[in-house]
Design a protein around this motif. Structure first.
Motif, PDB file in Angstrom:
ATOM      1  N   ARG A 307      29.166  38.903  24.158  1.00  0.00           N
ATOM      2  CA  ARG A 307      30.286  38.053  23.776  1.00  0.00           C
ATOM      3  C   ARG A 307      29.779  36.764  23.142  1.00  0.00           C
ATOM      4  NH1 ARG A 307      32.093  38.791  29.392  1.00  0.00           N
ATOM      5  NH2 ARG A 307      32.110  36.512  29.610  1.00  0.00           N
ATOM      6  N   LYS A 308      28.798  36.162  23.770  1.00  0.00           N
ATOM      7  CA  LYS A 308      28.240  34.905  23.270  1.00  0.00           C
ATOM      8  C   LYS A 308      27.651  35.077  21.876  1.00  0.00           C
ATOM      9  CE  LYS A 308      25.076  31.207  24.776  1.00  0.00           C
ATOM     10  NZ  LYS A 308      24.053  31.165  23.705  1.00  0.00           N
ATOM     11  N   GLN A 309      26.923  36.176  21.665  1.00  0.00           N
ATOM     12  CA  GLN A 309      26.301  36.396  20.362  1.00  0.00           C
ATOM     13  C   GLN A 309      27.343  36.545  19.257  1.00  0.00           C
ATOM     14  OE1 GLN A 309      23.454  39.610  20.222  1.00  0.00           O
ATOM     15  NE2 GLN A 309      23.234  39.514  18.001  1.00  0.00           N
ATOM     16  N   VAL A 310      28.376  37.332  19.518  1.00  0.00           N
ATOM     17  CA  VAL A 310      29.399  37.533  18.490  1.00  0.00           C
ATOM     18  C   VAL A 310      30.173  36.248  18.221  1.00  0.00           C
ATOM     19  CG1 VAL A 310      31.601  38.689  18.037  1.00  0.00           C
ATOM     20  CG2 VAL A 310      29.637  40.009  18.763  1.00  0.00           C
ATOM     21  N   MET A 311      30.499  35.519  19.264  1.00  0.00           N
ATOM     22  CA  MET A 311      31.221  34.259  19.089  1.00  0.00           C
ATOM     23  C   MET A 311      30.408  33.264  18.271  1.00  0.00           C
ATOM     24  SD  MET A 311      34.239  34.301  20.771  1.00  0.00           S
ATOM     25  CE  MET A 311      34.635  32.727  21.501  1.00  0.00           C
ATOM     26  N   GLU A 312      29.132  33.117  18.622  1.00  0.00           N
ATOM     27  CA  GLU A 312      28.303  32.129  17.931  1.00  0.00           C
ATOM     28  C   GLU A 312      27.948  32.568  16.518  1.00  0.00           C
ATOM     29  OE1 GLU A 312      24.968  31.358  20.469  1.00  0.00           O
ATOM     30  OE2 GLU A 312      26.154  30.097  21.854  1.00  0.00           O
ATOM     31  N   THR A 313      27.651  33.842  16.337  1.00  0.00           N
ATOM     32  CA  THR A 313      27.268  34.337  15.016  1.00  0.00           C
ATOM     33  C   THR A 313      28.397  34.187  14.011  1.00  0.00           C
ATOM     34  OG1 THR A 313      25.719  35.933  15.976  1.00  0.00           O
ATOM     35  CG2 THR A 313      26.472  36.383  13.738  1.00  0.00           C
ATOM     36  N   ASN A 314      29.623  34.385  14.467  1.00  0.00           N
ATOM     37  CA  ASN A 314      30.774  34.369  13.560  1.00  0.00           C
ATOM     38  C   ASN A 314      31.641  33.114  13.694  1.00  0.00           C
ATOM     39  OD1 ASN A 314      30.674  37.287  12.427  1.00  0.00           O
ATOM     40  ND2 ASN A 314      30.423  37.548  14.630  1.00  0.00           N
ATOM     41  N   HIS A 315      31.193  32.170  14.525  1.00  0.00           N
ATOM     42  CA  HIS A 315      31.923  30.904  14.725  1.00  0.00           C
ATOM     43  C   HIS A 315      33.373  31.170  15.121  1.00  0.00           C
ATOM     44  CE1 HIS A 315      28.388  29.133  12.872  1.00  0.00           C
ATOM     45  NE2 HIS A 315      28.574  29.883  11.809  1.00  0.00           N
ATOM     46  N   LEU A 316      33.552  32.029  16.112  1.00  0.00           N
ATOM     47  CA  LEU A 316      34.887  32.408  16.566  1.00  0.00           C
ATOM     48  C   LEU A 316      35.338  31.512  17.716  1.00  0.00           C
ATOM     49  CD1 LEU A 316      34.552  36.305  16.637  1.00  0.00           C
ATOM     50  CD2 LEU A 316      35.500  34.878  14.813  1.00  0.00           C
ATOM     51  N   ASP A 317      36.609  31.191  17.719  1.00  0.00           N
ATOM     52  CA  ASP A 317      37.235  30.476  18.820  1.00  0.00           C
ATOM     53  C   ASP A 317      38.528  31.227  19.143  1.00  0.00           C
ATOM     54  OD1 ASP A 317      38.030  28.716  20.744  1.00  0.00           O
ATOM     55  OD2 ASP A 317      38.440  27.042  19.388  1.00  0.00           O
ATOM     56  N   LEU A 318      38.435  32.158  20.072  1.00  0.00           N
ATOM     57  CA  LEU A 318      39.531  33.082  20.317  1.00  0.00           C
ATOM     58  C   LEU A 318      40.556  32.571  21.323  1.00  0.00           C
ATOM     59  CD1 LEU A 318      37.558  36.463  20.451  1.00  0.00           C
ATOM     60  CD2 LEU A 318      38.712  35.414  18.499  1.00  0.00           C
ATOM     61  N   ALA A 319      40.182  31.631  22.168  1.00  0.00           N
ATOM     62  CA  ALA A 319      41.100  31.192  23.218  1.00  0.00           C
ATOM     63  C   ALA A 319      42.401  30.605  22.660  1.00  0.00           C
ATOM     64  CB  ALA A 319      40.406  30.201  24.146  1.00  0.00           C
ATOM     65  N   PRO A 320      42.368  29.711  21.667  1.00  0.00           N
ATOM     66  CA  PRO A 320      43.642  29.198  21.137  1.00  0.00           C
ATOM     67  C   PRO A 320      44.495  30.296  20.508  1.00  0.00           C
ATOM     68  CG  PRO A 320      41.809  27.805  20.446  1.00  0.00           C
ATOM     69  CD  PRO A 320      41.216  29.041  21.046  1.00  0.00           C
ATOM     70  N   VAL A 321      43.853  31.279  19.925  1.00  0.00           N
ATOM     71  CA  VAL A 321      44.589  32.400  19.327  1.00  0.00           C
ATOM     72  C   VAL A 321      45.291  33.192  20.418  1.00  0.00           C
ATOM     73  CG1 VAL A 321      44.413  34.465  17.889  1.00  0.00           C
ATOM     74  CG2 VAL A 321      42.909  32.514  17.454  1.00  0.00           C
ATOM     75  N   ALA A 322      44.552  33.531  21.465  1.00  0.00           N
ATOM     76  CA  ALA A 322      45.138  34.296  22.566  1.00  0.00           C
ATOM     77  C   ALA A 322      46.296  33.530  23.203  1.00  0.00           C
ATOM     78  CB  ALA A 322      44.070  34.615  23.608  1.00  0.00           C
ATOM     79  N   ARG A 323      46.130  32.239  23.419  1.00  0.00           N
ATOM     80  CA  ARG A 323      47.197  31.440  24.033  1.00  0.00           C
ATOM     81  C   ARG A 323      48.423  31.379  23.129  1.00  0.00           C
ATOM     82  NH1 ARG A 323      42.751  27.836  25.221  1.00  0.00           N
ATOM     83  NH2 ARG A 323      42.104  28.076  27.391  1.00  0.00           N
ATOM     84  N   GLY A 324      48.200  31.208  21.837  1.00  0.00           N
ATOM     85  CA  GLY A 324      49.325  31.148  20.917  1.00  0.00           C
ATOM     86  C   GLY A 324      50.108  32.444  20.878  1.00  0.00           C
ATOM     87  N   LEU A 325      49.409  33.560  20.913  1.00  0.00           N
ATOM     88  CA  LEU A 325      50.091  34.861  20.904  1.00  0.00           C
ATOM     89  C   LEU A 325      50.832  35.106  22.220  1.00  0.00           C
ATOM     90  CD1 LEU A 325      47.285  36.954  19.174  1.00  0.00           C
ATOM     91  CD2 LEU A 325      49.469  36.271  18.161  1.00  0.00           C
TER      92      LEU A 325
END
Length: 338
Positions: A307-325
């Motif tokens: 999870r850490k590798q994919v988040m850092e490699t792609n500069h993802l911030d999924l928590a605000p997206v999940a909360r908004g949905l």
């Protein structure tokens, strides 16, 4: 973990599943199973694509493709517009996304159904007509935000939401039925269901989804999914891939994704590994399968370091997206009751 925290964890699991399944399958996409083995052995971790890969050239280990980027693009539009989806805004967003991909020197562009439909829309064809030939898996690959934002307790309402998201590019019974089945598993997962428990609802959604859109393509998507699930119980990766198929057609890759999850025992990381080696449209099969598995298991189903590798490699911030949905799901989005 309380209910709100569990739902957030499962929504994050679905979005993380899209990204991890996509990234793990990226180096193998378009290749048959035997060529994947010849080039990479068995893919069990993030690896860079082989030199001059026809689609993934320019990407590095752990990087995502159109599957994840279009999923997050759709999520952003849904959150911004309070759950509605303006068809022209969606078309312009996809076209802008492709322009950016080209500017980055990458080759993973819009799929054939989306490309044809968007060109038609911008040339003046009504949105109700542009997607009436789209049977490929582009709709199912990016449906997770709709699933997270839509409760599973009303199958008709969920299928209607899926059909709206499919209208511009994939307005066919095959694509809508396939996307509805995937969405139902994810939506039920958000509420605590496991994968096997969610299957009857998914099949019901596939049957109802097939009543939407143009009568084009596979007429029994539920039957295809059932066949894949049966093969996963009685066979192996080779029999699943060889019998169901792994092409970009929804009838192949989406059905196969269901079989992959069952083959993996619904373990999200093992789902990603099987998908990455299954052949052909590996990144999209991985994105679809892992979105379902991740929604049903939560973030812990994927190793923390992956999870850490994919988040850092792609500069993802999924928590605000999940909360908004999830706010949309609860009627707290833009214009909602909250």
């Amino acid at each position: 973990m309380d209910r709100a925290a569990d739902r957030l964890d499962r929504a994050l699991g679905a979005l993380m599943g899209v990204a991890i399944g996509d990234a793990l399958g990226m180096p193998a996409q378009t290749f048959p199973r035997d060529r994947i083995t010849a080039i990479y052995g068995r893919i069990t971790d993030f690896v860079a694509p082989c030199p001059d890969h026809p689609v993934s050239h320019g990407l590095g280990a752990g990087m995502v493709t159109d599957d994840t980027e279009q999923t997050l693009l759709l999520a952003d539009l849904l959150i911004r517009d309070g759950g509605t989806l303006d068809h022209r805004a969606w078309a312009n967003a996809l076209i802008g996304w492709e322009r950016d991909v080209r500017a980055r020197g990458l080759r993973d562009l819009l799929g054939p159904s989306s490309k044809r439909a968007l060109e038609s829309l911008l040339s003046g064809v009504p949105a109700t007509e542009t997607g009436r030939q789209g049977t490929t898996n582009g709709a199912a690959m990016r449906i997770a935000p709709v699933a997270i934002a839509t409760p599973a307790d009303d199958v008709a309402a969920l299928c209607a939401s899926v059909a709206r998201a499919c209208l511009v590019t994939h307005n066919t019974r095959e694509a809508i039925a396939a996307a509805a089945a995937v969405a139902m598993v994810i939506s039920q997962g958000i509420d605590g269901a496991d994968f096997e428990t969610g299957l009857p609802g998914a099949l019901a959604a596939a049957r109802l989804g097939a009543t939407h859109g143009a009568a084009v393509g596979e007429g029994d998507m539920a039957g295809r999914i059932e066949q894949a699930l049966h093969l996963a119980r009685t066979g192996n990766e080779a029999s699943l891939a060889g019998t169901i198929g792994t092409s970009v057609a929804s009838r192949d890759s989406v059905a196969c994704a269901f079989g992959v999850v069952r083959l993996a025992g619904a373990d999200p990381w093992q789902t990603a590994v099987i998908a990455a080696n299954i052949g052909d449209d590996t990144d999209t099969i991985g994105a679809i399968a892992c979105a379902m598995a991740g929604a049903c298991a939560g973030l812990a189903g994927f190793p923390a370091e992956k999870r850490k590798q994919v988040m850092e490699t792609n500069h993802l911030d999924l928590a605000p997206v999940a909360r908004g949905l999830l706010d949309l799901r609860d009627g707290r989005g833009k214009g909602g009751a909250g």
